[in-house]
Design a protein around this motif. Structure first.
Motif, PDB file in Angstrom:
ATOM      1  N   CYS A 192     -10.373  -4.568  -5.295  1.00  0.00           N
ATOM      2  CA  CYS A 192      -9.198  -4.389  -4.430  1.00  0.00           C
ATOM      3  C   CYS A 192      -9.252  -2.988  -3.832  1.00  0.00           C
ATOM      4  CB  CYS A 192      -7.904  -4.525  -5.233  1.00  0.00           C
ATOM      5  SG  CYS A 192      -7.754  -6.081  -6.113  1.00  0.00           S
ATOM      6  N   HIS A 193      -8.829  -2.877  -2.572  1.00  0.00           N
ATOM      7  CA  HIS A 193      -8.731  -1.566  -1.935  1.00  0.00           C
ATOM      8  C   HIS A 193      -7.293  -1.076  -2.104  1.00  0.00           C
ATOM      9  CE1 HIS A 193     -12.335  -2.482   0.937  1.00  0.00           C
ATOM     10  NE2 HIS A 193     -12.610  -2.667  -0.332  1.00  0.00           N
ATOM     11  N   LEU A 194      -7.141   0.147  -2.564  1.00  0.00           N
ATOM     12  CA  LEU A 194      -5.800   0.639  -2.886  1.00  0.00           C
ATOM     13  C   LEU A 194      -5.251   1.509  -1.758  1.00  0.00           C
ATOM     14  CD1 LEU A 194      -6.317   1.697  -6.613  1.00  0.00           C
ATOM     15  CD2 LEU A 194      -5.653  -0.530  -5.691  1.00  0.00           C
ATOM     16  N   LEU A 195      -3.964   1.307  -1.472  1.00  0.00           N
ATOM     17  CA  LEU A 195      -3.258   2.220  -0.572  1.00  0.00           C
ATOM     18  C   LEU A 195      -2.876   3.449  -1.391  1.00  0.00           C
ATOM     19  CD1 LEU A 195      -0.844  -0.388   1.036  1.00  0.00           C
ATOM     20  CD2 LEU A 195      -2.868   0.654   2.101  1.00  0.00           C
ATOM     21  N   PRO A 196      -2.632   4.582  -0.717  1.00  0.00           N
ATOM     22  CA  PRO A 196      -2.255   5.779  -1.479  1.00  0.00           C
ATOM     23  C   PRO A 196      -1.061   5.518  -2.400  1.00  0.00           C
ATOM     24  CG  PRO A 196      -2.730   6.354   0.791  1.00  0.00           C
ATOM     25  CD  PRO A 196      -2.812   4.866   0.710  1.00  0.00           C
ATOM     26  N   SER A 197      -0.091   4.715  -1.934  1.00  0.00           N
ATOM     27  CA  SER A 197       1.087   4.454  -2.780  1.00  0.00           C
ATOM     28  C   SER A 197       0.685   3.670  -4.034  1.00  0.00           C
ATOM     29  CB  SER A 197       2.145   3.683  -1.989  1.00  0.00           C
ATOM     30  OG  SER A 197       1.571   2.496  -1.493  1.00  0.00           O
TER      31      SER A 197
ATOM     32  N   LEU B 239      -1.509  -7.468  -5.904  1.00  0.00           N
ATOM     33  CA  LEU B 239      -2.367  -6.641  -5.054  1.00  0.00           C
ATOM     34  C   LEU B 239      -3.264  -7.554  -4.220  1.00  0.00           C
ATOM     35  CD1 LEU B 239      -2.877  -3.530  -5.054  1.00  0.00           C
ATOM     36  CD2 LEU B 239      -4.735  -3.929  -6.669  1.00  0.00           C
ATOM     37  N   PRO B 240      -3.460  -7.250  -2.919  1.00  0.00           N
ATOM     38  CA  PRO B 240      -4.407  -8.077  -2.154  1.00  0.00           C
ATOM     39  C   PRO B 240      -5.844  -7.856  -2.635  1.00  0.00           C
ATOM     40  CG  PRO B 240      -3.233  -6.518  -0.717  1.00  0.00           C
ATOM     41  CD  PRO B 240      -2.870  -6.170  -2.127  1.00  0.00           C
ATOM     42  N   ILE B 241      -6.618  -8.929  -2.666  1.00  0.00           N
ATOM     43  CA  ILE B 241      -8.019  -8.828  -3.114  1.00  0.00           C
ATOM     44  C   ILE B 241      -8.887  -8.574  -1.879  1.00  0.00           C
ATOM     45  CG2 ILE B 241      -9.942 -10.143  -4.122  1.00  0.00           C
ATOM     46  CD1 ILE B 241      -7.692 -11.690  -5.701  1.00  0.00           C
ATOM     47  N   ALA B 242      -9.690  -7.531  -1.912  1.00  0.00           N
ATOM     48  CA  ALA B 242     -10.550  -7.210  -0.754  1.00  0.00           C
ATOM     49  C   ALA B 242     -11.812  -8.067  -0.772  1.00  0.00           C
ATOM     50  CB  ALA B 242     -10.916  -5.733  -0.761  1.00  0.00           C
TER      51      ALA B 242
END
Ligand SMILES: [Mg+2]
Length: 453
Positions: free
Chosen positions: A120-125, A107-110
């Motif tokens: 981390c900011h999550l995408l809906p998926s 996961l990308p780290i925000a």
């Protein structure tokens, strides 16, 4: 791995942030580096002194009742066989960087919030199956590191709620907090357990009649702002109620260092030697920031004294601010510090327990560059800077040599060791030093520094 009950099955609409917080990070890092420490109570101290306290304790120590910030005496009272080690910020920062790499495979780290916390900011998926995502991150960490290096993960609508969720069942927790569970699911929490509510803020809330979570949940955003006394109250209210309220990026306003002085470092000479190293270290960080400073503050604090009745008196403090033309060279800062030291010997009437040096009044280097380089600065200025450009080049050259050949390669004047070492590279909340911040040779991962007391 702990999982809270009532994990929602379809929380897509609520899980926009994932907060990850390592458990007892400095202590587990030491256990990770040194297998002999695993399974044993460990306390990490900032300096090798019996008057110091722990900055982290291992989960074994916690289980024995050792509080997180225990003094040496209290730690030994609860866990007589506790192993005390000295913090090694350089090793922790290297581990931190390896951890970030492992997490970024999932996961990308925000934002990195501290050496052991990130969001981390999550995408809906990604948010669709938060439990699987949390487990995948834990697995990626377990694959690369020893299983003892555990983290607690919270997943929720906002960063504040995700951080609260990460705290819910430490260690090795994974909690998903749905907005529909609120306020009931957090009703048992003490207000001081919530991130952003310090003891002082707890007292302000109590004065306003807010003494439990339900009451906190019931106040409005403007009321929160009034209680906090600033925008932080409204920011907190929004986070708690599931609204994003991102913080503007902080602008660097100062470069400073402070240092506690052990008993054998309180003589005038040693205090001055320590202040000098603090100033040089702050100057190196300032030059990397491509700014100039116009002020230096030199400060000292004494110890707490006690009256005959046993009542503690305030710690004596002394400080002074020296101003100068926008500067980025060591010589200007050391001249300013000398002036501060001269004033301290006249004015400060106590034995210092800590010293601090701060460079501030920052200006962009570009904004003043033409002034400095276009003309020779007259000697009538605040400091004898006729060769400012040369001193700046010398400072840059010294920085370059240190970065190429190591921090001990060269220094302007004597390079005294300072108590606690790791000058310039203390890990403060929100500031992770990088390799260039370290002024000493880096330690081997496995080279545990045992406490001598
Ligand atoms: Mg932590």
């Amino acid at each position: 791995m702990n999982l809270t009950a009532n994990i929602p099955t379809q929380p897509t609409e609520i899980a926009e942030r994932l907060y990850l917080d390592f458990d007892s990070f400095f202590a587990t890092a030491e256990q990770y580096f040194n297998p002999a420490l695993r399974g044993r109570p460990v306390g990490v101290m900032p300096i090798d002194s019996p008057h110091s306290g722990c900055i982290a304790v291992s989960r074994e120590a916690k289980r024995m009742g050792v509080p997180a910030m225990a003094s040496v005496a209290v730690a030994r009272q609860h866990a007589p066989d506790i192993i005390l080690v000295i913090a090694r910020p350089d090793a922790y920062v290297r581990l931190h960087n390896r951890i970030l790499e492992a997490i970024e495979t999932c996961l990308p780290i925000a934002n990195v919030r501290s050496i052991d916390e990130l969001v981390c900011h999550l995408l809906p998926s990604e948010a669709a199956q938060p439990e699987i995502l949390g487990r995948r991150i834990k697995q990626a960490l377990a694959d690369r590191f020893n299983p003892m290096l555990t983290c607690s993960i919270g997943i929720a609508k906002t960063e504040l709620l995700a951080k609260i969720a990460a705290e819910m069942n430490k260690p090795d927790g994974l909690a998903i907090l749905s907005s529909t569970d609120l306020p009931q699911r957090l009703a048992h929490l003490e207000l001081n357990d919530l991130p952003g509510i310090s003891k002082g803020m707890g007292a302000r809330l109590a004065n306003a009649g807010v003494t439990n979570f339900e009451a906190l949940w019931g106040i409005g955003p403007k009321h929160a702002r009034a209680i906090w006394g600033n925008i932080e109250g409204e920011r907190f209210w929004n986070g708690l109620h599931g609204h994003h309220f991102e913080r503007p990026e902080t602008i660097k306003r100062m470069f400073g260092h402070s240092r506690m002085l052990p008993v054998d470092w309180r003589s005038t000479d040693k205090v001055h030697a320590c202040a000098r190293q603090l100033a040089l270290s702050a100057a190196r960080r300032l030059r990397r920031g491509d700014v100039r400073a116009t002020k230096l503050t030199f400060g000292m604090r004494g110890g707490r004294s006690f009256s005959n009745s046993g009542k503690g008196k305030n710690q004596p403090r002394w400080g002074c601010e020296i101003t100068f033309r926008p500067a980025r060279d060591d010589r200007t800062f050391l001249h300013a510090l000398s002036e501060g030291i001269a004033r301290s010997t006249r004015e400060a009437r106590f034995s210092p327990r800590s010293v601090s040096v701060t460079l501030h009044g920052l200006e962009e280097a570009q904004a003043v560059q033409s002034d400095l380089f276009a003309v020779e600065i007259p000697q009538t200025d605040r400091f004898p800077c006729t060769a400012t450009a040369k001193w700046e080049r010398l400072s840059d050259t010294l920085d370059g040599l240190r970065s190429k050949h190591g921090p001990s390669a060269i220094s302007l004047g004597p390079k005294d060791d300072v108590p606690g070492g790791y000058l310039g590279a203390k890990i403060a909340f929100g500031r992770i030093p990088d390799a260039a911040d370290f002024n000493e040779a880096q330690t081997e991962d496995s080279a545990t520094h045992f406490c001598s007391v």
